[in-house]
Design an enzyme around this catalytic site. Sequence first.
Site, PDB file in Angstrom:
ATOM      1  N   ALA A   1      39.471  43.296  33.018  1.00 10.22           N
ATOM      2  CA  ALA A   1      40.224  43.303  34.279  1.00 10.22           C
ATOM      3  C   ALA A   1      41.484  42.479  34.029  1.00 10.22           C
ATOM      4  CB  ALA A   1      39.389  42.696  35.402  1.00 10.22           C
TER       5      ALA A   1
ATOM      6  N   GLY B   1      43.524  34.051  38.641  1.00 14.31           N
ATOM      7  CA  GLY B   1      42.527  34.789  37.865  1.00 14.31           C
ATOM      8  C   GLY B   1      41.800  35.806  38.707  1.00 14.31           C
ATOM      9  N   ASN B   2      40.759  36.382  38.161  1.00 14.11           N
ATOM     10  CA  ASN B   2      39.952  37.332  38.923  1.00 14.11           C
ATOM     11  C   ASN B   2      38.479  37.143  38.597  1.00 14.11           C
ATOM     12  OD1 ASN B   2      39.071  39.291  36.781  1.00 14.11           O
ATOM     13  ND2 ASN B   2      41.290  39.521  36.560  1.00 14.11           N
ATOM     14  N   ARG B   3      37.651  37.889  39.307  1.00 10.40           N
ATOM     15  CA  ARG B   3      36.213  37.627  39.275  1.00 10.40           C
ATOM     16  C   ARG B   3      35.455  38.481  38.276  1.00 10.40           C
ATOM     17  NH1 ARG B   3      35.030  35.976  45.251  1.00 10.40           N
ATOM     18  NH2 ARG B   3      33.157  37.242  45.079  1.00 10.40           N
ATOM     19  N   SER B   4      36.137  39.132  37.376  1.00 10.10           N
ATOM     20  CA  SER B   4      35.422  39.943  36.388  1.00 10.10           C
ATOM     21  C   SER B   4      34.412  39.083  35.636  1.00 10.10           C
ATOM     22  CB  SER B   4      36.426  40.544  35.399  1.00 10.10           C
ATOM     23  OG  SER B   4      35.723  41.157  34.336  1.00 10.10           O
TER      24      SER B   4
END
Length: 231
Positions: free
Chosen positions: A101, A33-36
Amino acid sequence: EAPGALPRDLEGRHVVVSAGGTAEPLDPVRILGNRSSGRQGYALARVAAQRGARVTLVSGTTAALEPPAAVDVVGVRTTEDMRSAVLDAGKDADVVVMAAAVADFRAAAVADFKIKKTDSDPDAIRLTRNPDILREVVAEQVPGRLVVGFAAETGDADHDVLSFGRAKLERKGCDFLVVNAVGGRTGHNAFEGADNEGWLLGADGSSVQLPMGSKAALAARVWDAVAERLA
Ligand code: CTP
Ligand code: CA
């Protein structure tokens, strides 16, 4: 600015906003995943509703955010789910804003069972490309529908943030691209912070500087430009 003071220039319009990150499973318990945080997308959705739009917010993974009032929220996790939700809601939309994102890659194969730890190093994770939702929306070429993309850029030794943004706008073929300057010399993190700054680039060659301010303020500037183009 009090909601009562906002223009009603999106009345009768349907806008679709994607927000947050997408998360790709590796096995039943793990994700890539990502930190958006989703804050900018949520602000866009909230402000659009305050300005009279019917709003569909396609929300991926986010920080713990209050769902905006009077907005239809469709929760998704994977890029494939976000793609379906955006294309579906986008069918009758006047504007599609891809503030999410989106994960560029996902695991080439998702393990059916939890990957177990052993005494040796794990296998490398093979990745495969995800579909580009923004490009698919643009490729549909719905007459009169505006498409807005987002890009977070750092620039590099030879290119500034704006030149990367201009190139990305052309590659993506959208009507507007919001370019946020991230990291690099400013050290500013557009992903997690409450504030944002950047430029709003238009396919017609226009560029408007978006001064450092709240994500709601940046959202208002984006909707100003979009409403003007819709009118
Ligand atoms: N986007 C998308 N689908 C993807 C990747 C990105 O719809 N698979 C959208 C994002 O929501 C954003 C825009 O495309 O509106 C730009 O995303 P960005 O990650 O900056 O562009 P990329 O083409 O993925 O290029 P980069 O290599 O810089 O990540
Ligand atoms: Ca990307």
